[in-house]
Write a protein that holds these residues in place. Sequence first.
Motif, short mmCIF file in Angstrom:
data_model
loop_
_atom_site.label_atom_id
_atom_site.label_comp_id
_atom_site.label_asym_id
_atom_site.label_seq_id
_atom_site.Cartn_x
_atom_site.Cartn_y
_atom_site.Cartn_z
N GLU A 30 -12.96 -31.09 -22.92
CA GLU A 30 -12.56 -30.03 -22.00
C GLU A 30 -11.10 -30.15 -21.60
N GLU A 31 -10.61 -31.36 -21.37
CA GLU A 31 -9.22 -31.53 -20.97
C GLU A 31 -8.28 -31.10 -22.09
N GLN A 32 -8.62 -31.42 -23.33
CA GLN A 32 -7.82 -30.98 -24.46
C GLN A 32 -7.83 -29.45 -24.55
N PHE A 33 -8.96 -28.86 -24.24
CA PHE A 33 -9.06 -27.40 -24.18
C PHE A 33 -8.14 -26.84 -23.10
N GLY A 73 -15.99 -34.45 -31.72
CA GLY A 73 -14.69 -33.90 -32.04
C GLY A 73 -14.45 -32.57 -31.32
N THR A 74 -13.23 -32.35 -30.90
CA THR A 74 -12.91 -31.12 -30.18
C THR A 74 -13.13 -29.90 -31.06
N ASP A 75 -12.81 -30.02 -32.35
CA ASP A 75 -13.05 -28.90 -33.26
C ASP A 75 -14.54 -28.62 -33.39
N PHE A 76 -15.34 -29.68 -33.44
CA PHE A 76 -16.80 -29.53 -33.56
C PHE A 76 -17.37 -28.87 -32.29
#
Length: 381
Positions: free
Chosen positions: A150-153, A201-204
């Motif tokens: 979420e933070e990367q988002f 993974g963020t992409d996943f």
Amino acid sequence: MATNEILGRPGTGYIRSLDGLRALAVIIVILSHAEVAGFGGGKTGVLIFFVLSGYLITSILLRELDRTDRLSLKRFYARRFLRLYPALIIVTAATAAIAAVLLTRTANPSAQSTLNALPSVLLYFNNWVPIFAPGTDMGLFSHFWSLAVEEQFYVVWPLLLLAIYKWRRARGVLLVALIGALLSIVFKVFVWDGGGSRQGGTDFASDGLLLGCALAAFLAISTPPKWMGRWLFWVALASLALATTVGYSGSGDPAAYELFGRVFWPVAVLAATAVVFGLATGRAPRVAVRVLELRGMVYLGRISYGMYLWHILVLTAARFVTDSPLLLAAITLVVTIGVASASFYLVERPFLRRKQRYENDPSAANADEAQYGSRTTATQP
């Protein structure tokens, strides 16, 4: 968090049932981690958090853009920091202190793994560590992977949304979010090899966040057709229940883990989006809304971020008391609610008040206070 607004279509104000849905999500996660029968697919709770996060944040950003045609990234990132980091610091410090004490008494591998994970947890990249270093144990921080996602988002999405909005406004946001969510789902179903902790993974994991973003954009530009009614809510709720009870979202059984990623995850994330849609538009069945709007459910939704942060530490301590999953879950829920309540009033709420200096829209500020860091969880749901 004196008030706890959650946005539906911009301008609709507070939707109590979305807080109730947040409470349901964190309860699912806790019951799953306590290994209560019927909650093997507890990662569905996290998927609900992801959809809510994407929906809420995008609603706030679109409202600001619609009102001012500008977006203050400084205010946005300051709000995120003040909302999420203070409680994270307290939980991280407490967990590290307990792990250090354990190490002084015995060579506890989980305690050492917990201390090793500290830098990645505090810098929000711990979801990638088990992917690039297979077999790495995150110790008592294993569930923090969703917070990193979420933070990367939060870092990337406002920048991307601003560029898209200048291009095609909310319709462009809707289009890009849908394409991104579709690519993430296609990757899971057709490309993923099922190995390791790839689900972190963020992409996943971006499909739920992006579907929430798409929902916010959709509700900002159009009135949903009448056929999107109560039957859709019930089908979605049944699908979530199926994914939670039949699916297995832990990596202990590779075959079941892969099945969850390829089948139950996509089903659950689409279902969670439909449930949020029903609640946000007032098209959910009245009985479901009444349950989710119960005072206790709304309160648990308000403190759900703290509950998610603390519950693994509480659960680990409770295992010294009992091995019964039901009793373990009961103890964990009661103690976690108490600790999360203290965290909310003593840590989170004071910083939320300080956060007001970064607001230029009181209703959006109140909505922002409800955000999970979530929040809503590599190998654990």
